[in-house]
Design a protein around this motif. Structure first.
Motif, PDB file in Angstrom:
ATOM      1  N   UNK A 442       0.806  -1.212   0.000  1.00 39.99           N
ATOM      2  CA  UNK A 442       0.000   0.000   0.000  1.00 39.99           C
ATOM      3  C   UNK A 442       0.844   1.270   0.000  1.00 39.99           C
ATOM      4  N   UNK A 443       2.041   1.219   0.579  1.00 41.00           N
ATOM      5  CA  UNK A 443       2.912   2.393   0.543  1.00 41.00           C
ATOM      6  C   UNK A 443       3.357   2.687  -0.881  1.00 41.00           C
ATOM      7  N   UNK A 444       3.688   1.634  -1.626  1.00 42.75           N
ATOM      8  CA  UNK A 444       4.040   1.819  -3.037  1.00 42.75           C
ATOM      9  C   UNK A 444       2.832   2.286  -3.828  1.00 42.75           C
ATOM     10  N   UNK A 445       1.648   1.788  -3.465  1.00 40.99           N
ATOM     11  CA  UNK A 445       0.434   2.233  -4.127  1.00 40.99           C
ATOM     12  C   UNK A 445       0.183   3.715  -3.906  1.00 40.99           C
ATOM     13  N   UNK A 446       0.416   4.178  -2.676  1.00 44.66           N
ATOM     14  CA  UNK A 446       0.283   5.604  -2.361  1.00 44.66           C
ATOM     15  C   UNK A 446       1.238   6.439  -3.202  1.00 44.66           C
ATOM     16  N   UNK A 447       2.514   6.039  -3.230  1.00 42.73           N
ATOM     17  CA  UNK A 447       3.518   6.797  -3.978  1.00 42.73           C
ATOM     18  C   UNK A 447       3.254   6.767  -5.472  1.00 42.73           C
ATOM     19  N   UNK A 448       2.762   5.631  -5.973  1.00 38.03           N
ATOM     20  CA  UNK A 448       2.495   5.504  -7.407  1.00 38.03           C
ATOM     21  C   UNK A 448       1.295   6.334  -7.834  1.00 38.03           C
ATOM     22  N   UNK A 449       0.298   6.443  -6.960  1.00 42.62           N
ATOM     23  CA  UNK A 449      -0.935   7.144  -7.311  1.00 42.62           C
ATOM     24  C   UNK A 449      -0.853   8.644  -7.105  1.00 42.62           C
ATOM     25  N   UNK A 450      -0.099   9.090  -6.078  1.00 40.23           N
ATOM     26  CA  UNK A 450      -0.133  10.505  -5.713  1.00 40.23           C
ATOM     27  C   UNK A 450       1.244  11.143  -5.555  1.00 40.23           C
ATOM     28  N   UNK A 451       2.320  10.384  -5.745  1.00 42.56           N
ATOM     29  CA  UNK A 451       3.658  10.928  -5.527  1.00 42.56           C
ATOM     30  C   UNK A 451       4.189  11.716  -6.707  1.00 42.56           C
ATOM     31  N   UNK A 452       5.099  12.633  -6.400  1.00 39.12           N
ATOM     32  CA  UNK A 452       5.789  13.391  -7.440  1.00 39.12           C
ATOM     33  C   UNK A 452       6.861  12.506  -8.071  1.00 39.12           C
ATOM     34  N   UNK A 453       7.149  12.751  -9.335  1.00 41.20           N
ATOM     35  CA  UNK A 453       8.149  11.981 -10.057  1.00 41.20           C
ATOM     36  C   UNK A 453       9.495  12.708  -9.994  1.00 41.20           C
ATOM     37  N   UNK A 454      10.534  11.956  -9.666  1.00 47.27           N
ATOM     38  CA  UNK A 454      11.891  12.507  -9.606  1.00 47.27           C
ATOM     39  C   UNK A 454      12.704  11.896 -10.730  1.00 47.27           C
TER      40      UNK A 454
END
Length: 547
Positions: A442-454
């Protein structure tokens, strides 16, 4: 790729076998040993079949990948990843700095064309998942700095730039890199029509999309205990035809997206047992702030307030099994442990919608009733993947609800591949009715859905943005902390989800839930399967009782 992993991995100049095997149905004779098979009725068998592509998500993709593709870890009964010892000797963290995971693959594990399951399969998947648009939960793969090999490619070392406690969710459903890495075409062609090679207890005997039938047979090349069944047949049919086939015993099980009438229809079948099977997808409405029309927060808030979320859920679930899996969280699906409702009540608020549009500089045209700014109507493009329900139906319902509030819109239904790999990348869609897919962490899901891309540190191809086209530096620190295990995900979500809600970029609706019907007098072992794994993940243990 041979230069990258292996100095130890096998390479060959021999031309690969054809990527698309023949799909003619096998001739079944009436002589010889009787074939033991189980027939499962489904809504559809249409491709593509790449489990890593958002465009290919479906029960048939989940079913086939669980049986035909190798995974270092598989979901256990509680959904937690468990090492698959049919494929692996071990997989463990072997170094803290840099954070390194070492995978040891069984020496006898091989693809159906005799090529070994090896490090190049890990490398290929890593490269694609970090750079391709429209993939499922890429955040964990983007933390990887290098994939290297030892011992003929059977020992794989994966070095991360930062710690990643969710590493066990990576490299599920490995793909045959030796056939795909140099194949003509792009990522969109991978498993688009069939499987060029498999590595599991079953292999594809026939895959006929036109006839709507997939036949899986016991694989003679499988290195572990062979399956009990000779064959599993997955057959497309209407819901009424499924019911008739169950009544006659022609089908022993069915898996369908059911509404209330389907539930009642199945209840009429003697001895049939039914169970809900949650998919790994939540239906959501994305309001994409990267577009010109929705870059203003007040406009997005007005759209949310113009939508009747309760009515959208009711129309999408049709009082079927999905109705009890209302998704009131932005990240964790209702069927998963850790799910907490964070969205309260309905969203519809006409007064607030009008107020927000007025504050955003719009005024309602007295003649047309349409909201305008500087004489230009507010018109939104709503997209849903072509012919995929419930997404298309909900997109049309969104259009109708907005029209009532004086907001003009159009619905477009491009094919799923074009939607996820192009239109959501090229800022061509204001609102997308698409799935949020849960890949296990779920942490990866959070980052994949709403995280900024670096941008990648090695200067490689920049990673695509998330489907929402959303980036908020104010919550990125918490997203990174959850992904790297510095804070508990539950603590991070308690801070992040209210901020996502305040930004009005997503409206979760419900988790898609299929209905499994089984005739226990004819088969045993046919059950819902582990969370995320799907019904057919247990097919190697299925038994036919009446033959």
């Amino acid at each position: 790729m041979c230069a990258a992993v292996a100095s130890t991995a096998a390479c060959t100049n021999t031309p690969p076998p054809p990527l698309v095997p023949k799909t003619e149905a096998p001739v079944i004779t009436t002589t010889g040993p009787k074939v033991t098979e189980i027939v499962v009725g489904v809504d559809d068998v249409a491709g593509g079949y790449n489990p890593h592509a958002l465009s290919a998500q479906s029960p048939i993709t989940t079913a086939l990948s669980s049986l035909l593709l190798p995974s270092p870890f598989r979901p256990g009964p509680d959904g937690a990843p468990q090492l698959d010892r049919n494929l692996m000797v071990s997989a463990k963290v072997t170094k803290a700095d840099p954070f390194t995971v070492t995978y040891t693959i069984r020496k006898d594990a091989s693809w159906s064309d005799s090529a070994p399951v090896a490090a190049e399969d890990f490398y290929y998947l890593w490269q694609r998942m970090r750079t391709e648009p429209g993939v499922v939960d890429p955040a964990g793969y983007r933390l990887i700095n290098n994939v290297s090999a030892r011992e003929g490619g059977k020992v794989v070392e994966v070095a991360f730039g930062k710690p990643f406690p969710g590493w066990r969710s990576l490299f599920a459903n490995l793909l045959p890199a030796h056939l795909l890495k140099d194949a003509p075409g792009t990522w969109s062609n991978v498993l688009s029509t069939s499987f060029p090679a498999t590595a599991g207890p079953f292999q594809v005997s026939s895959l006929d999309e036109q006839r709507g039938q997939v036949i899986l047979e016991r694989s003679d090349r499988y290195w572990e205990v062979p399956t009990t069944l000779d064959r599993v047949v997955i057959r497309r049919s209407t819901h009424r035809a499924m019911t008739e086939a169950l009544s006659k015993g022609d089908n022993q099980a069915v898996l369908l997206r059911a509404d209330a009438s389907d539930v009642n229809l199945l209840k009429e079948i003697k001895d049939l047992t039914t169970k809900p099977v949650p998919r790994n997808e939540v239906v959501q409405v994305l309001l994409r702030p990267e577009t010109e029309q929705l870059k203003d927060l007040k406009t997005r808030k007005a759209i949310i307030a113009a939508l009747d979320r309760d009515a959208l859920i009711a129309s999408g679930t049709q009082s079927g099994p999905s109705a009890t899996y209302r998704a009131d969280s932005y990240v964790i699906p209702p069927s998963r442990s850790g799910y907490q409702a964070t969205i309260q009540g309905n969203t519809l608020n006409p007064v607030a919608a009008d107020q927000q549009l007025t504050e955003a500089g719009y005024a309602k045209n007295a003649l047309t009733g349409i909201w305008e700014k500087a004489g230009k109507p507010l018109k939104l493009k709503i997209a849903a993947p072509e012919k995929v329900e419930p997404y298309v139906g909900i997109a049309n319902r969104v259009k109708a609800q907005l029209a009532v509030r004086g907001i003009d819109s159009e619905v477009v239904t491009p094919n799923a591949e074009d939607l996820f790999s192009k239109q959501l990348v090229e800022k061509d869609v204001d609102i997308a009715v698409v799935p949020r897919v849960d890949a296990g962490d779920s942490a990866a899901g959070l980052a994949s859905a709403y995280g900024c891309v670096v941008d990648p540190p090695d200067g490689g191809t920049p990673s695509p943005q998330n489907p929402a086209g959303f980036c908020d530096p104010a919550i990125q620190t918490d997203i990174d902390a959850a992904l790297n295990g510095k804070v508990l995900l539950s603590d991070a979500l308690a801070r992040i989800e209210p901020q996502i809600q305040a930004q009005a970029v997503a409206l979760p609706l419900f988790q898609v839930v299929d209905l499994l019907g089984v005739l226990p007098t004819m088969v045993s072992g046919v059950d819902t399967g582990a969370p995320l794994a799907g019904v057919l993940s247990q097919a190697p243990e299925w038994r036919r009782l009446d033959k």
